[in-house]
Design a protein around this motif. Structure first.
Motif, PDB file in Angstrom:
ATOM      1  N   LEU A  38     -22.453 -35.053   4.046  1.00 43.01           N
ATOM      2  CA  LEU A  38     -21.578 -34.133   5.083  1.00 43.01           C
ATOM      3  C   LEU A  38     -20.440 -35.140   5.643  1.00 43.01           C
ATOM      4  CD1 LEU A  38     -24.056 -31.964   6.981  1.00 43.01           C
ATOM      5  CD2 LEU A  38     -22.618 -31.409   5.128  1.00 43.01           C
ATOM      6  N   ASP A  39     -19.250 -34.634   5.460  1.00 44.93           N
ATOM      7  CA  ASP A  39     -17.958 -35.397   5.972  1.00 44.93           C
ATOM      8  C   ASP A  39     -17.118 -34.434   6.221  1.00 44.93           C
ATOM      9  OD1 ASP A  39     -15.881 -36.840   6.541  1.00 44.93           O
ATOM     10  OD2 ASP A  39     -15.288 -37.356   4.638  1.00 44.93           O
ATOM     11  N   THR A  40     -16.692 -33.531   5.262  1.00 44.94           N
ATOM     12  CA  THR A  40     -16.018 -32.138   5.651  1.00 44.94           C
ATOM     13  C   THR A  40     -16.456 -31.095   4.765  1.00 44.94           C
ATOM     14  OG1 THR A  40     -14.267 -32.778   3.710  1.00 44.94           O
ATOM     15  CG2 THR A  40     -13.781 -33.412   6.227  1.00 44.94           C
ATOM     16  N   GLY A  41     -16.411 -29.968   5.093  1.00 45.25           N
ATOM     17  CA  GLY A  41     -16.924 -28.773   4.314  1.00 45.25           C
ATOM     18  C   GLY A  41     -16.890 -27.489   4.923  1.00 45.25           C
ATOM     19  N   VAL A  42     -17.715 -26.487   4.483  1.00 42.68           N
ATOM     20  CA  VAL A  42     -18.019 -25.393   4.806  1.00 42.68           C
ATOM     21  C   VAL A  42     -19.432 -24.825   5.066  1.00 42.68           C
ATOM     22  CG1 VAL A  42     -17.651 -22.777   4.519  1.00 42.68           C
ATOM     23  CG2 VAL A  42     -15.933 -24.379   3.666  1.00 42.68           C
ATOM     24  N   VAL A  43     -19.770 -24.247   6.313  1.00 42.55           N
ATOM     25  CA  VAL A  43     -21.006 -23.852   6.675  1.00 42.55           C
ATOM     26  C   VAL A  43     -21.050 -22.423   6.556  1.00 42.55           C
ATOM     27  CG1 VAL A  43     -22.719 -23.907   8.456  1.00 42.55           C
ATOM     28  CG2 VAL A  43     -21.107 -25.844   8.278  1.00 42.55           C
ATOM     29  N   PRO A  44     -21.618 -21.774   5.579  1.00 40.86           N
ATOM     30  CA  PRO A  44     -21.860 -20.427   5.219  1.00 40.86           C
ATOM     31  C   PRO A  44     -22.807 -19.893   6.232  1.00 40.86           C
ATOM     32  CG  PRO A  44     -23.192 -21.440   3.738  1.00 40.86           C
ATOM     33  CD  PRO A  44     -22.630 -22.683   4.637  1.00 40.86           C
ATOM     34  N   THR A  64     -16.986 -45.156  11.830  1.00 45.42           N
ATOM     35  CA  THR A  64     -16.567 -46.427  11.570  1.00 45.42           C
ATOM     36  C   THR A  64     -16.532 -46.343   9.822  1.00 45.42           C
ATOM     37  OG1 THR A  64     -18.864 -47.290  11.269  1.00 45.42           O
ATOM     38  CG2 THR A  64     -17.596 -47.309  13.713  1.00 45.42           C
ATOM     39  N   ARG A  65     -16.899 -45.399   9.248  1.00 44.38           N
ATOM     40  CA  ARG A  65     -16.800 -45.283   7.823  1.00 44.38           C
ATOM     41  C   ARG A  65     -15.826 -44.276   7.434  1.00 44.38           C
ATOM     42  NH1 ARG A  65     -22.055 -46.852   9.153  1.00 44.38           N
ATOM     43  NH2 ARG A  65     -22.316 -44.621   9.462  1.00 44.38           N
ATOM     44  N   GLY A  66     -15.127 -43.897   8.367  1.00 45.53           N
ATOM     45  CA  GLY A  66     -13.901 -42.816   7.972  1.00 45.53           C
ATOM     46  C   GLY A  66     -14.534 -41.512   8.082  1.00 45.53           C
ATOM     47  N   HIS A  67     -15.544 -41.181   8.571  1.00 49.17           N
ATOM     48  CA  HIS A  67     -16.115 -39.882   8.534  1.00 49.17           C
ATOM     49  C   HIS A  67     -16.113 -39.155  10.074  1.00 49.17           C
ATOM     50  CE1 HIS A  67     -18.286 -41.463   4.871  1.00 49.17           C
ATOM     51  NE2 HIS A  67     -17.145 -41.121   4.801  1.00 49.17           N
ATOM     52  N   ARG A  68     -14.996 -38.991  10.573  1.00 47.65           N
ATOM     53  CA  ARG A  68     -14.873 -38.792  12.163  1.00 47.65           C
ATOM     54  C   ARG A  68     -15.828 -37.629  12.675  1.00 47.65           C
ATOM     55  NH1 ARG A  68     -15.419 -37.088  15.915  1.00 47.65           N
ATOM     56  NH2 ARG A  68     -14.105 -36.959  17.766  1.00 47.65           N
ATOM     57  N   PHE A  69     -15.740 -36.502  11.656  1.00 50.74           N
ATOM     58  CA  PHE A  69     -16.373 -35.300  12.205  1.00 50.74           C
ATOM     59  C   PHE A  69     -17.452 -34.700  11.654  1.00 50.74           C
ATOM     60  CE2 PHE A  69     -11.738 -34.523  13.149  1.00 50.74           C
ATOM     61  CZ  PHE A  69     -11.940 -34.747  14.540  1.00 50.74           C
ATOM     62  N   ALA A  70     -18.212 -35.978  10.830  1.00 50.31           N
ATOM     63  CA  ALA A  70     -19.363 -35.816   9.960  1.00 50.31           C
ATOM     64  C   ALA A  70     -20.498 -35.215  11.047  1.00 50.31           C
ATOM     65  CB  ALA A  70     -19.985 -37.140   9.499  1.00 50.31           C
ATOM     66  N   PRO A  71     -20.807 -36.056  12.319  1.00 47.28           N
ATOM     67  CA  PRO A  71     -21.787 -35.259  13.114  1.00 47.28           C
ATOM     68  C   PRO A  71     -21.405 -33.935  13.720  1.00 47.28           C
ATOM     69  CG  PRO A  71     -21.128 -37.419  13.840  1.00 47.28           C
ATOM     70  CD  PRO A  71     -20.270 -36.843  13.018  1.00 47.28           C
ATOM     71  N   GLU A  72     -20.153 -33.722  14.003  1.00 45.40           N
ATOM     72  CA  GLU A  72     -20.004 -32.345  14.375  1.00 45.40           C
ATOM     73  C   GLU A  72     -20.256 -31.275  13.200  1.00 45.40           C
ATOM     74  OE1 GLU A  72     -17.973 -34.961  17.015  1.00 45.40           O
ATOM     75  OE2 GLU A  72     -18.223 -35.019  14.896  1.00 45.40           O
ATOM     76  N   ALA A  76     -23.442 -28.337  13.172  1.00 43.14           N
ATOM     77  CA  ALA A  76     -23.055 -26.878  12.857  1.00 43.14           C
ATOM     78  C   ALA A  76     -24.265 -26.540  11.560  1.00 43.14           C
ATOM     79  CB  ALA A  76     -21.517 -26.570  12.245  1.00 43.14           C
ATOM     80  N   VAL A  77     -24.213 -27.354  10.771  1.00 42.53           N
ATOM     81  CA  VAL A  77     -25.311 -27.123   9.712  1.00 42.53           C
ATOM     82  C   VAL A  77     -26.697 -26.764  10.013  1.00 42.53           C
ATOM     83  CG1 VAL A  77     -26.409 -28.471   7.697  1.00 42.53           C
ATOM     84  CG2 VAL A  77     -23.899 -28.244   7.886  1.00 42.53           C
ATOM     85  N   LEU A  78     -27.045 -27.961  11.084  1.00 34.95           N
ATOM     86  CA  LEU A  78     -28.524 -27.861  11.623  1.00 34.95           C
ATOM     87  C   LEU A  78     -28.746 -26.661  12.337  1.00 34.95           C
ATOM     88  CD1 LEU A  78     -28.968 -31.658  12.818  1.00 34.95           C
ATOM     89  CD2 LEU A  78     -29.505 -30.567  10.441  1.00 34.95           C
ATOM     90  N   THR A  79     -27.733 -26.081  13.240  1.00 35.39           N
ATOM     91  CA  THR A  79     -27.776 -24.990  13.887  1.00 35.39           C
ATOM     92  C   THR A  79     -27.980 -23.980  12.855  1.00 35.39           C
ATOM     93  OG1 THR A  79     -26.201 -25.893  15.583  1.00 35.39           O
ATOM     94  CG2 THR A  79     -26.446 -23.315  15.631  1.00 35.39           C
ATOM     95  N   TRP A  80     -27.292 -23.707  11.855  1.00 38.47           N
ATOM     96  CA  TRP A  80     -27.390 -22.921  10.767  1.00 38.47           C
ATOM     97  C   TRP A  80     -28.745 -22.848  10.108  1.00 38.47           C
ATOM     98  CZ3 TRP A  80     -26.128 -23.973   5.174  1.00 38.47           C
ATOM     99  CH2 TRP A  80     -26.446 -22.828   4.390  1.00 38.47           C
TER     100      TRP A  80
END
Length: 315
Positions: A38-44, A64-72, A76-80
């Motif tokens: 999970l770095d970027t992508g779509v949550v259906p 620090t590995r270039g995945h700025r919005f991975a936790p965000e 969304a994925v975990l909420t889904w």
């Protein structure tokens, strides 16, 4: 053993290197887990997710590995997933703790555990005045959201802190929140990290702190060469049985249950009077295999983790 698996195991992550020993542990058990980078992508969000066991290994240090919005994205994925009652190991509330140390301290205090004296500051211009009012030296300055111990600095007096804040290359923490924290003088130059899987104690590892504060036990890490905890020759990580019967183990297990944390490494420090202060909860914990081999542990961290996930997937 793989025939007993009735559901897939899906590992959610953003660092392939950290998964190498977990893949090996699964392979020894005849199981192949799916991996969801999970770095970027779509949550259906309005579509039904597969019925699987989802293990959240998202890290506060992903930026620090270039995945700025991975936790965000992971939130969304975990909420889904949780909306469809899927099995999630280290759920969305756990992720919220992973990326916010202030929230960790609040949860630890509710569980009756002692944390270092801490003040939060937003806005670099406020740090000096806040430190002067804090009036406890030495003190630690660190980001609320960091990971791997990144950005943790010790200052012995106000002038040292003032000089540090004048640096041109100083960046604000990712969430804008600085933490001022009392420096706990350790009884010995060590911190202790207790590992838990399935909310149950596995072992404690003692970490030598003489070379700095960036304390990540992973076997693959991007920490600067002058302090690499994966250096097997340095032997900074040593598994110890000293706290196996200590009351803090039960207290930490109670904290994990109350916070719905399934897998974690929790760090604490002992002062000269024998008091224990808990200061960090790592919910995407890694294990130092060199330390495990030296200690000849019966259950390795990744092995115990694989067994736990396989057991969940077999239900």
């Amino acid at each position: 053993m793989s025939e007993a698996i009735v559901r897939e195991i899906v590992v959610i992550h953003e660092n392939n290197e950290w998964l190498v020993p977990l893949r090996e542990a699964f392979a020894k058990r005849g199981v192949t887990a799916q991996e969801w980078f999970l770095d970027t992508g779509v949550v259906p969000f309005t579509e039904q997710p597969n019925d699987a066991v989802y293990y959240n290994r998202m890290s506060a240090s992903s930026h620090t590995r270039g995945h700025r919005f991975a936790p965000e994205l992971t939130r969304a994925v975990l909420t889904w997933l949780e909306g469809y009652q899927r099995t999630v190991v280290n759920n969305s509330s756990v992720l919220a703790l992973e990326v916010c140390k202030i929230s960790q301290y609040a949860a630890l205090q509710r569980a009756g555990l002692q944390v270092p004296k801490t003040h939060a500051v937003v806005g670099m211009p406020h740090i000096l005045a806040a430190a002067e009012a804090f009036n406890q030296w030495p003190l630690i300055l660190k980001p609320n959201r960091g990971g791997k111990g990144l950005g943790v600095q010790r200052f012995n007096k106000l002038a040292e802190l003032s000089a540090y804040l004048e640096r041109d290359d100083l960046e604000e923490p990712l969430d804008g929140i600085w933490l001022l924290q009392e420096y706990i003088q350790p009884k010995q130059p060590f911190i202790t990290r207790a590992e838990f899987i399935g909310q149950k104690f596995l072992y404690t590892v003692q970490v030598n702190t003489e070379d700095g504060f960036e304390l990540c036990p992973a076997d693959n890490c991007s920490i600067e060469d002058q302090f690499c905890p994966t250096d097997q020759k340095a032997e900074k990580f040593e598994i110890t049985e000293r706290f196996n019967e200590h009351e803090i183990v039960g207290q930490l297990e109670t904290f994990l249950r109350a916070s719905q944390i399934d897998v974690a490494g929790i760090e604490f420090i002992e002062n000269a009077n024998g008091e224990l202060f808990v200061y960090d909860v790592n919910t995407n914990t890694n294990y130092n295999q060199a330390a495990e081999q030296r200690a000849q542990v019966e259950r390795t961290g990744m092995g115990a983790l694989a067994d736990y996930l396989i057991e969940l997937a077999s239900r």
